[in-house]
Design an enzyme around this catalytic site. Sequence first.
Site, PDB file in Angstrom:
ATOM      1  N   ARG A  18      -0.667  -2.934  -1.770  1.00  0.00           N
ATOM      2  CA  ARG A  18      -1.172  -1.782  -2.400  1.00  0.00           C
ATOM      3  C   ARG A  18      -2.688  -1.535  -2.299  1.00  0.00           C
ATOM      4  O   ARG A  18      -3.084  -0.275  -1.827  1.00  0.00           O
ATOM      5  CB  ARG A  18      -0.939  -1.617  -4.001  1.00  0.00           C
ATOM      6  CG  ARG A  18       0.562  -1.575  -4.214  1.00  0.00           C
ATOM      7  CD  ARG A  18       1.166  -1.619  -6.008  1.00  0.00           C
ATOM      8  NE  ARG A  18       0.500  -2.855  -6.493  1.00  0.00           N
ATOM      9  CZ  ARG A  18      -0.159  -2.949  -7.502  1.00  0.00           C
ATOM     10  NH1 ARG A  18      -0.333  -1.844  -8.053  1.00  0.00           N
ATOM     11  NH2 ARG A  18      -0.705  -4.170  -7.930  1.00  0.00           N
ATOM     12  N   ASN A  36       3.962  -0.679  -7.578  1.00  0.00           N
ATOM     13  CA  ASN A  36       4.885  -1.677  -7.466  1.00  0.00           C
ATOM     14  C   ASN A  36       6.194  -1.101  -7.967  1.00  0.00           C
ATOM     15  O   ASN A  36       6.182  -0.317  -9.042  1.00  0.00           O
ATOM     16  CB  ASN A  36       4.551  -3.057  -7.795  1.00  0.00           C
ATOM     17  CG  ASN A  36       3.853  -3.636  -7.152  1.00  0.00           C
ATOM     18  OD1 ASN A  36       3.501  -3.599  -5.821  1.00  0.00           O
ATOM     19  ND2 ASN A  36       3.061  -4.618  -7.887  1.00  0.00           N
TER      20      ASN A  36
END
Length: 89
Positions: A18, A36
């Site tokens: 990320r 996520n």
Amino acid sequence: MSAARFYVSGKVQGVWFRAGAREQAVALDLRGYANNLRDGRVEVLAVGEDAAIERLAQWLGHGTANARVDRLEREPAAEAEAGDGFICG
């Protein structure tokens, strides 16, 4: 200006995926987010110029050095879904 949502499967959680996606998106002047998901995937929303989204898509196909991308899915998204900047959730 366009928008795309990506779902990235594989070893993509716990490997700075990320943060890497955010770094790439900011460098490409994209807005959106990387989150996520409970099923182990990462969801990425990108809003910006078509060429920048394509470059991010290429990066998402391999990710960070410790990631392993098994599958990259893409679908259209609405520009309004992105706020200002690019965040990791």
